[in-house]
Design a protein around this motif. Structure first.
Motif, PDB file in Angstrom:
ATOM      1  N   GLY A 279      -6.169  -9.700   4.614  1.00 47.65           N
ATOM      2  CA  GLY A 279      -5.756  -9.610   3.216  1.00 47.65           C
ATOM      3  C   GLY A 279      -6.085 -10.888   2.465  1.00 47.65           C
ATOM      4  O   GLY A 279      -5.888 -11.989   2.979  1.00 47.65           O
ATOM      5  N   ARG A 280      -6.575 -10.740   1.228  1.00 51.05           N
ATOM      6  CA  ARG A 280      -6.958 -11.904   0.427  1.00 51.05           C
ATOM      7  C   ARG A 280      -6.175 -11.996  -0.875  1.00 51.05           C
ATOM      8  O   ARG A 280      -6.237 -12.998  -1.572  1.00 51.05           O
ATOM      9  CB  ARG A 280      -8.463 -11.845   0.103  1.00 51.05           C
ATOM     10  N   THR A 281      -5.452 -10.947  -1.216  1.00 52.90           N
ATOM     11  CA  THR A 281      -4.630 -10.927  -2.424  1.00 52.90           C
ATOM     12  C   THR A 281      -3.230 -10.477  -2.019  1.00 52.90           C
ATOM     13  O   THR A 281      -3.043  -9.888  -0.941  1.00 52.90           O
ATOM     14  CB  THR A 281      -5.194  -9.943  -3.459  1.00 52.90           C
ATOM     15  N   PRO A 282      -2.217 -10.727  -2.860  1.00 51.90           N
ATOM     16  CA  PRO A 282      -0.864 -10.295  -2.505  1.00 51.90           C
ATOM     17  C   PRO A 282      -0.771  -8.818  -2.149  1.00 51.90           C
ATOM     18  O   PRO A 282      -0.209  -8.451  -1.116  1.00 51.90           O
ATOM     19  CB  PRO A 282      -0.053 -10.645  -3.756  1.00 51.90           C
ATOM     20  N   VAL A 283      -1.325  -7.937  -2.999  1.00 51.01           N
ATOM     21  CA  VAL A 283      -1.224  -6.504  -2.708  1.00 51.01           C
ATOM     22  C   VAL A 283      -2.056  -6.142  -1.480  1.00 51.01           C
ATOM     23  O   VAL A 283      -1.697  -5.233  -0.711  1.00 51.01           O
ATOM     24  CB  VAL A 283      -1.647  -5.663  -3.932  1.00 51.01           C
ATOM     25  N   GLY A 284      -3.144  -6.861  -1.251  1.00 52.40           N
ATOM     26  CA  GLY A 284      -3.964  -6.610  -0.074  1.00 52.40           C
ATOM     27  C   GLY A 284      -3.223  -6.930   1.212  1.00 52.40           C
ATOM     28  O   GLY A 284      -3.287  -6.178   2.187  1.00 52.40           O
ATOM     29  N   VAL A 285      -2.516  -8.054   1.236  1.00 55.19           N
ATOM     30  CA  VAL A 285      -1.733  -8.419   2.418  1.00 55.19           C
ATOM     31  C   VAL A 285      -0.595  -7.419   2.617  1.00 55.19           C
ATOM     32  O   VAL A 285      -0.343  -6.954   3.730  1.00 55.19           O
ATOM     33  CB  VAL A 285      -1.179  -9.850   2.281  1.00 55.19           C
ATOM     34  N   VAL A 286       0.089  -7.078   1.528  1.00 50.68           N
ATOM     35  CA  VAL A 286       1.241  -6.175   1.616  1.00 50.68           C
ATOM     36  C   VAL A 286       0.833  -4.837   2.233  1.00 50.68           C
ATOM     37  O   VAL A 286       1.480  -4.333   3.160  1.00 50.68           O
ATOM     38  CB  VAL A 286       1.879  -5.959   0.229  1.00 50.68           C
ATOM     39  N   VAL A 287      -0.247  -4.243   1.719  1.00 48.22           N
ATOM     40  CA  VAL A 287      -0.606  -2.907   2.206  1.00 48.22           C
ATOM     41  C   VAL A 287      -1.083  -2.962   3.656  1.00 48.22           C
ATOM     42  O   VAL A 287      -0.839  -2.022   4.431  1.00 48.22           O
ATOM     43  CB  VAL A 287      -1.671  -2.254   1.289  1.00 48.22           C
ATOM     44  N   ARG A 288      -1.711  -4.052   4.070  1.00 48.61           N
ATOM     45  CA  ARG A 288      -2.161  -4.150   5.457  1.00 48.61           C
ATOM     46  C   ARG A 288      -0.985  -4.344   6.417  1.00 48.61           C
ATOM     47  O   ARG A 288      -1.003  -3.835   7.539  1.00 48.61           O
ATOM     48  CB  ARG A 288      -3.172  -5.294   5.590  1.00 48.61           C
ATOM     49  N   VAL A 289       0.026  -5.061   5.983  1.00 53.29           N
ATOM     50  CA  VAL A 289       1.235  -5.179   6.798  1.00 53.29           C
ATOM     51  C   VAL A 289       1.952  -3.833   6.857  1.00 53.29           C
ATOM     52  O   VAL A 289       2.432  -3.406   7.918  1.00 53.29           O
ATOM     53  CB  VAL A 289       2.157  -6.281   6.249  1.00 53.29           C
ATOM     54  N   LEU A 290       2.015  -3.142   5.714  1.00 50.61           N
ATOM     55  CA  LEU A 290       2.658  -1.823   5.687  1.00 50.61           C
ATOM     56  C   LEU A 290       1.944  -0.831   6.604  1.00 50.61           C
ATOM     57  O   LEU A 290       2.590   0.015   7.238  1.00 50.61           O
ATOM     58  CB  LEU A 290       2.682  -1.281   4.260  1.00 50.61           C
ATOM     59  N   GLN A 291       0.623  -0.904   6.687  1.00 46.92           N
ATOM     60  CA  GLN A 291      -0.120  -0.029   7.595  1.00 46.92           C
ATOM     61  C   GLN A 291       0.364  -0.200   9.032  1.00 46.92           C
ATOM     62  O   GLN A 291       0.532   0.772   9.771  1.00 46.92           O
ATOM     63  CB  GLN A 291      -1.619  -0.349   7.548  1.00 46.92           C
ATOM     64  N   ARG A 292       0.582  -1.439   9.418  1.00 48.75           N
ATOM     65  CA  ARG A 292       0.982  -1.726  10.794  1.00 48.75           C
ATOM     66  C   ARG A 292       2.422  -1.281  11.070  1.00 48.75           C
ATOM     67  O   ARG A 292       2.721  -0.789  12.161  1.00 48.75           O
ATOM     68  CB  ARG A 292       0.787  -3.217  11.069  1.00 48.75           C
ATOM     69  N   ILE A 293       3.294  -1.456  10.100  1.00 48.35           N
ATOM     70  CA  ILE A 293       4.665  -0.987  10.268  1.00 48.35           C
ATOM     71  C   ILE A 293       4.692   0.543  10.332  1.00 48.35           C
ATOM     72  O   ILE A 293       5.428   1.133  11.125  1.00 48.35           O
ATOM     73  CB  ILE A 293       5.551  -1.509   9.123  1.00 48.35           C
ATOM     74  N   LEU A 294       3.858   1.181   9.520  1.00 47.76           N
ATOM     75  CA  LEU A 294       3.751   2.644   9.561  1.00 47.76           C
ATOM     76  C   LEU A 294       3.257   3.112  10.920  1.00 47.76           C
ATOM     77  O   LEU A 294       3.770   4.091  11.481  1.00 47.76           O
ATOM     78  CB  LEU A 294       2.804   3.132   8.463  1.00 47.76           C
ATOM     79  N   ALA A 295       2.263   2.431  11.480  1.00 48.68           N
ATOM     80  CA  ALA A 295       1.706   2.840  12.765  1.00 48.68           C
ATOM     81  C   ALA A 295       2.760   2.766  13.869  1.00 48.68           C
ATOM     82  O   ALA A 295       2.893   3.695  14.688  1.00 48.68           O
ATOM     83  CB  ALA A 295       0.508   1.964  13.119  1.00 48.68           C
ATOM     84  N   LEU A 296       3.532   1.669  13.917  1.00 51.89           N
ATOM     85  CA  LEU A 296       4.570   1.545  14.931  1.00 51.89           C
ATOM     86  C   LEU A 296       5.647   2.613  14.740  1.00 51.89           C
ATOM     87  O   LEU A 296       6.077   3.268  15.699  1.00 51.89           O
ATOM     88  CB  LEU A 296       5.199   0.149  14.870  1.00 51.89           C
ATOM     89  N   THR A 297       6.065   2.817  13.498  1.00 49.59           N
ATOM     90  CA  THR A 297       7.103   3.815  13.214  1.00 49.59           C
ATOM     91  C   THR A 297       6.616   5.214  13.569  1.00 49.59           C
ATOM     92  O   THR A 297       7.358   6.022  14.146  1.00 49.59           O
ATOM     93  CB  THR A 297       7.499   3.758  11.732  1.00 49.59           C
TER      94      THR A 297
END
Length: 304
Positions: free
Chosen positions: A264-282
């Protein structure tokens, strides 16, 4: 990890599609008049989850892989710029989909939580720090487990003992873990309000008489190791094995889901990439829970 994910993919798509039918306002805004997207929002959520679960940190490489191997699941796949743009706009939808899955498990009502934070590094070179769009949010912090400083953010997680994410937040690297936890509980008062007598397990950083008093007012009992100079606290025999639980959850994010390689290089870019990983685990925990398979903290998905 098994790659035969068709049952999970199908189940997640149906769940996301039902969520959008019940709450159409969650769909990213688009003009009423125009070309309808060929990839639906439910398919986008499913595609984003699969990218994180299969370990593709590059969107371009992920879409090439999907075109070669996943056409039976996704007849249409956008180009990388379009995928990136839609993904960033779908951050709230991904967050809500994650919560919907978590609530739909037997683990959601667990009366024991663990809380911790883990670094999310966003850059190393001096030039990156000076020029990054994350400047002002990302900052220098210290990672005690690796005995080093880093520049970036912190992911704060409240999970069940099985690793199911209950609440999470991204903050600057220097944010106070105690204040972040209290803010999480204040934003969603139902989390504690619906669970009188909840037990919360944290490390030595979650200390302070006022902090514990505020948790007690929410009906939460805090268990943590004693700090230097303190008398031995209740439950001290349990902290070593429970610390391994917390480390296992963090290792899933870093080792299997490549949290530190989010790109991620922007705030929203980092946020959505972290959310992807939390979604995958859940999603993995949700699927295993519904198919009667062992619910594990590592990212293993069982077919049925």
């Amino acid at each position: 990890m098994k790659t035969e994910l068709d049952p999970l993919v199908t189940a997640l798509y149906v769940k996301a599609d039902d969520l959008l039918k019940d709450s159409p306002q969650l769909a990213p805004w688009r003009p009423a008049v125009g070309i309808a997207p060929l990839l639906s929002d439910a398919e986008l959520v499913t595609l984003a989850m699969m990218q994180a679960m299969l370990g593709f940190t590059s969107e371009a490489r992920w879409l090439r892989h999907a075109r070669a191997h996943l056409r039976h699941l996704f007849p249409y796949l956008p180009l990388q710029p379009g995928y990136n743009k839609r993904l960033r706009k779908a951050a709230e939808l991904i967050r809500r989909s994650t919560r919907t899955l978590a609530v739909d498990t037997a683990l959601w009502t667990d009366d024991v939580w663990v809380v911790d934070s883990t670094p999310v590094e966003c850059g190393r070179s001096r030039e990156t720090v000076k020029r990054s769009d994350l400047a002002g949010w990302a900052e220098y912090g210290y990672c005690a487990s690796h005995s080093r400083f880093f520049w970036g953010l912190r992911l704060h997680l409240v999970c069940t003992l099985q690793g199911l994410p209950v609440a999470f937040a991204l903050t600057g690297a220097k944010a106070d873990e105690r204040e972040t936890l209290l803010d999480l509980l204040a934003v969603e008062p139902q989390l504690s309000g619906e669970r009188p007598g909840q037990t919360l397990i944290g490390d030595r950083n979650y200390f302070g008489r006022e902090f514990e008093t505020r948790l007690a007012e929410l009906g939460i009992r805090l268990l943590r190791p004693a700090r230097r100079g303190e008398a031995e606290r209740a439950g001290s025999r349990l902290f070593q094995p429970l610390r391994q639980v917390i480390e296992s959850i963090n290792e899933t994010f870093k080792g299997q889901l490549d949290l530190e390689r989010h790109r991620g290089r922007t705030p929203v870019g980092v946020v959505v990439r972290v959310l992807q990983r939390i979604l995958a685990l859940t999603a993995a925990i949700w699927h295993n829970d519904h198919t009667g398979q062992p619910v594990m903290r590592t990212l293993t998905v069982y077919d049925h």
